[in-house]
Design a protein around this motif. Sequence first.
Motif, short mmCIF file in Angstrom:
data_model
loop_
_atom_site.label_atom_id
_atom_site.label_comp_id
_atom_site.label_asym_id
_atom_site.label_seq_id
_atom_site.Cartn_x
_atom_site.Cartn_y
_atom_site.Cartn_z
N THR A 36 0.84 -1.19 0.00
CA THR A 36 0.00 0.00 0.00
C THR A 36 0.88 1.25 0.00
O THR A 36 2.03 1.22 0.43
N ALA A 37 0.30 2.33 -0.48
CA ALA A 37 1.00 3.62 -0.46
C ALA A 37 -0.04 4.73 -0.50
O ALA A 37 -1.15 4.56 -1.03
N SER A 38 0.32 5.88 0.06
CA SER A 38 -0.55 7.05 0.05
C SER A 38 0.32 8.30 0.00
O SER A 38 1.38 8.34 0.62
N ARG A 39 -0.12 9.29 -0.73
CA ARG A 39 0.59 10.57 -0.82
C ARG A 39 -0.44 11.68 -0.98
O ARG A 39 -1.55 11.47 -1.48
N SER A 40 -0.03 12.87 -0.57
CA SER A 40 -0.85 14.05 -0.81
C SER A 40 -0.03 15.08 -1.56
O SER A 40 1.21 15.05 -1.52
N ALA A 41 -0.70 15.96 -2.24
CA ALA A 41 -0.06 17.05 -2.98
C ALA A 41 -0.89 18.30 -2.80
O ALA A 41 -2.12 18.26 -2.90
#
Length: 143
Positions: A98-103
């Motif tokens: 799993t992975a998560s990022r915000s911008a």
Amino acid sequence: MEGPRWSGTLSAVGHDGQNGQNGQNGHNGHSEESALSGSAVVSPASNPDQSVAVVSVRGAAPGAHLPWHIHRGRCATGGPMVGPALSYEPLAPLADRTASRSATLPLTLPPGEPYYVDIHPSPDQTGVAVACGDLALVRVRDR
């Protein structure tokens, strides 16, 4: 916060060799990305001239660096990236795949235009998508 909120579901690009983005080859031969799925949300930021995009994926190869971007248009037709490329830090999947990022983007996404999010297999292959999802307008304003 006022402003449009967008949401979408990401799914793996088909194995027919086409990802729908201007006929580019969407299959990179890596089976790890074939099960990629996830979600994306774009919401107003505290600054009314900005948006915050959050993408989460599952089924990604641990240790990969997967660039992602929001584009104007639809997965089936492609379109230009929204905001500067440096706003989008690549996804870095963990051992649980799993992975998560915000911008934080220096703009808002106006209603009335279509948008989509795509995931790329590597920084060297940003013309190829391994997952894509059209964004739908969830709401225009909070009151």
